[in-house]
Design an enzyme around this catalytic site. Structure first.
Site, short mmCIF file in Angstrom:
data_model
loop_
_atom_site.label_atom_id
_atom_site.label_comp_id
_atom_site.label_asym_id
_atom_site.label_seq_id
_atom_site.Cartn_x
_atom_site.Cartn_y
_atom_site.Cartn_z
N GLU A 245 0.79 -1.22 0.00
CA GLU A 245 0.00 0.00 0.00
C GLU A 245 0.83 1.29 0.00
OE1 GLU A 245 -3.41 0.51 -0.11
OE2 GLU A 245 -3.54 -1.61 -0.61
N SER B 231 -48.48 -30.34 23.70
CA SER B 231 -48.64 -30.91 25.03
C SER B 231 -47.57 -30.50 26.02
CB SER B 231 -48.69 -32.44 24.94
OG SER B 231 -49.88 -32.85 24.28
#
Length: 755
Positions: free
Chosen positions: A166, A430
């Site tokens: 960079e 249930s």
């Protein structure tokens, strides 16, 4: 002739390039004796300062020019060239001054247009580090996805890789690099496209911290201004450190620590050379080059970075070759691991607990990471191994205080972040019946009471059993063990749907419940986490167990921001009711619909649940150690092929709970109620009404059998009252050991809450 022979001819410099004002010698500057005057004599000279150079006449200059055969013409041409160059120089000087002033004015204007906050480094968005109860990292959350680390806390390969690809002149320039800009311009011109940028790391930092990404001249000028300011205010290492902690690496990761965790599941300090090159390569196009999106592209770009590192002398040829030989990194498209379901839930809770966060914090959770991994494994194995059209599952496990020890919201977090354990509300079937039975017990029914399993109609509703059969008179305990729908409906009709709803809410159900008789079969939707937490009240002796994840929030320096209190929760189910419910629900596991859930050596209780057309299957059960709920089904509500709560969910519960209890000494459930045995008389605190203790009066729990007149359940006098059968057991009930009576032992409570 003699006189002419002795006449001195003065030298001429007509061919010289000197101008009119240049130094030259004339006859007047010397004392020359007359040829007839005899020998030369010394004459007194005037002081130099008293002499005034004679200005030559124009005719004399012209005559000398002619005498020299054109020399004057050359000298005039030179003078004209010098005059032209002087004008050009003065023009350029003037243009330079004007240009400099213009640039200064533009820079000043752009600087003035920068907001005041641009002249101070904004705080990095805070990171929320989420850890297990044992301190292991579970996840990082926040805008960055990872904490800030110093250069010393990251692999040295990372800054080297970033500088090489960079900004190779990072340590040589002063924020803006004209050489780099020129080099990038030439390469881009040669390639016919933009292949290299000229921005320095400092400029990139300025853009990331202060500015928007718009590609405009104004923004570029402001970027350069801020870069120069940053270079004056901070050292190179400080700038590099800020950059590496604030730059975006794709896939929701800002900063090297977040990216390292995201792609390699390791801290930044453990990143190797090849991985560092991959991270640096991402900066060109974080989303497109992410190994989560395109591993091959990420690998190719990493090789470019490695070559740049070698060319800059950061690594040797051998290191370059070894790193290049590494296999491509295959990262999930999202974070992976069931613990991220819990991390997401933490982020929902934390704002309510501590408000806005303005610094890095550590959230200490209740999650047992070992149990969490086991829960994830069990859910995935169960779903993947099923051949009955099952695509999703969820599991929640809490201890007696409500602390969530494991939470899995789906088969694979990387594929779906929807938390089915918390956010999905479905009919529990249930598994809701324990609230019905607990309410009935509080109203005067007992496990030994006889009730008729026969067709029943309540209004326009006529429920059926799952096998469409009726068994006639059965005990309440056996009805629960076999999950008989008709009996549950009768009990709701007897106790009242509103009373059942009050019991469910008191025990921990937070969802709205519909006030009708069908609530007996779990027709109101609830979440798995609230259902599991409500069951935990039976496991801990009757105390409310509100599910929670966060124990404490501290700063990185250890300062406590928030801490959970140690208050004893309220009693929501009386010890007598707890004992009876545990006795009945233990039978569900040992000899009922939940037999597949039984675990060796431990007393386990629970309840199965299956909704209409097998769309949802549940099992929620508990020991004195943990309460765990399991759900299986499909997100789109598609029917499973006859998956009941007593099959795959019970098996998954068994597998998880077996692992969770390995190496622990068995502890019995609280209550020690023995169904069918002689019991001590009920006390005044045997039940609840409107949130208070039941005072001994009984609702009318009578029932009709075959159209006959109402008769009370066996053991309950017609005039009501709060006592139970206390002589011989009812027909069909087997005595399972010596009479022992109920126990009020609170040892479990003391072990859980420290009381």
């Amino acid at each position: 002739m003699a006189a002419r022979r002795h006449e001195r001819i003065e030298p001429s410099f007509g061919g010289s390039e000197l101008g009119d004002d240049d130094f030259r010698i004339s006859a007047d500057d010397r004392a020359v004796p007359n040829a007839s005057s005899g020998p030369r004599r010394k004459t007194a000279k005037k002081p130099v300062n008293d002499r005034k150079p004679a200005k030559p006449a124009a005719s004399s200059r012209r005559g000398r020019g002619k005498t020299q055969g054109g020399g004057g013409s050359g000298r005039g041409s030179g003078r004209r060239r010098r005059s032209f160059l002087g004008h050009v120089f003065r023009l350029f000087l003037m243009l330079g001054v004007v240009g400099g002033l213009t640039v200064a004015a533009v820079v000043g204007y752009m600087a003035a247009k920068l907001p005041q906050e641009a002249w101070a480094i904004p705080d990095r968005p805070p990171n929320v580090k989420i850890v297990s109860v044992g301190g292991e990292l579970m996840a990082n959350r926040g805008l960055t996805g990872g904490k800030e680390v110093s250069l010393d806390e990251m692999s040295p390969y990372i800054p080297q890789a970033v500088i090489a690809i960079e900004d190779r002149r990072f340590y040589d320039h002063w924020g803006v690099d004209p050489i780099g800009i020129t080099r990038a311009f030439m390469q881009n011109m040669a390639a016919g496209e933009t292949v290299q940028g000229g921005s320095t790391l400092t400029q990139q930092l300025a853009k990331n911290v202060f500015l928007n990404p718009d590609q405009t001249i104004r923004r570029k000028i402001q970027e350069a201004i801020l870069a120069l300011w940053l270079e004056q205010k901070f050292t190179k290492d400080q700038i590099l450190e800020m950059y590496l902690n604030r730059v975006y690496f794709g896939s929701g990761s800002t900063g090297v620590e977040a990216a390292s965790r995201r792609y390699f599941d390791k801290p930044a300090e453990e990143v190797n050379l090849g991985e560092a090159a991959l991270l640096a390569g991402l900066l060109k196009a974080p989303s497109r080059l992410s190994p989560a999106n395109d591993p091959a592209a990420a690998k190719a770009r990493a090789e470019v970075v490695l070559a740049a590192m070698r060319d800059e002398g950061f690594i040797s040829q051998a290191e370059y070759a070894d790193a290049k030989a590494q296999k491509p990194t295959n990262a999930k498209s999202y974070w992976t691991g069931g613990e991220h379901y819990a991390a997401d839930l933490v982020m929902r809770d934390i704002k309510q607990l501590v408000g806005d966060i303005d610094q890095d914090v550590i959230v200490e959770t209740t999650i047992d990471l070992g149990l969490e991994k086991k829960a994830e494994e069990v859910v995935r194995k169960t779903v993947d191994g099923a051949s009955q059209n099952v695509s999703q599952g969820a599991l929640v496990s809490v201890d007696g205080t409500g602390a969530i020890r494991a939470l899995v919201g789906g088969r694979d977090y990387a594929q779906s972040q929807f938390n089915r354990a918390v956010d999905a509300k479905r009919q529990p079937g249930s598994t809701f019946k324990p609230f019905v039975y607990a309410t009935a017990l509080e109203k005067g029914w007992r496990p030994e009471s006889i009730i008729d399993d026969a067709p029943v109609r309540i209004g326009n509703w006529s429920p059926q059993n799952y096998d469409n059969k009726f068994r006639g008179p059965v005990t309440v305990a056996d009805a629960l063990r076999q999950s008989l729908n008709t009996v549950a409906a009768r009990l709701v009709d007897s106790a009242g749907a509103d009373a059942v709803i009050e019991t469910a809410h008191r025990m921990g159900i937070k969802s709205d419940l519909v006030d009708n008789a069908s609530i007996a079969l779990g027709t109101s939707e609830v979440s798995l986490v609230e259902l599991t937490g409500a069951f935990a009240a039976l496991a801990n002796g009757g105390y409310r167990a509100t599910p929670h994840l966060v124990n404490r929030v501290v700063t990185e320096q250890g300062k406590v921001v928030w801490e959970r209190g140690a208050e004893v929760p309220p009693v929501v189910v009386s010890p007598e009711i707890v004992g009876m419910m545990n006795a009945m629900l233990t039978r569900v596991v040992s000899a009922g619909t939940g037999r597949r859930a039984a675990i060796d050596g431990w007393q386990a209780a629970g309840k199965t649940g299956t909704t209409q057309d097998f769309k949802d299957a549940w099992f929620v059960g508990y020991t004195a150690n943990l309460t765990t709920g399991v759900w299986l089904g499909n997100d789109n509500g598609a029917k499973m092929r006859k998956v009941t709560g007593g099959s795959l969910p019970a098996e998954a519960w068994h597998d998880f709970m077996t692992a969770a209890h390995e190496g622990l000494d068995p502890i019995p459930l609280p209550g020690d109620y023995r169904i069918g045995e002689a019991q001590a008389p009920l006390t005044a605190d045997s039940g609840y009404s409107d949130g208070g203790f039941y005072e001994g009066e009984s609702a009318d729990p009578y029932y009709r059998q075959n159209g006959e007149a109402p008769i009370p359940p066996q053991g309950l006098p017609a005039e009501g009252g709060g006592r139970v059968y206390d002589s011989a057991p009812p027909p069909g009930v087997t005595v399972e050991g010596p009479a022992r009576g109920r126990s009020s032992d609170r040892s479990l409570f003391r072990s859980i809450f420290g009381g």
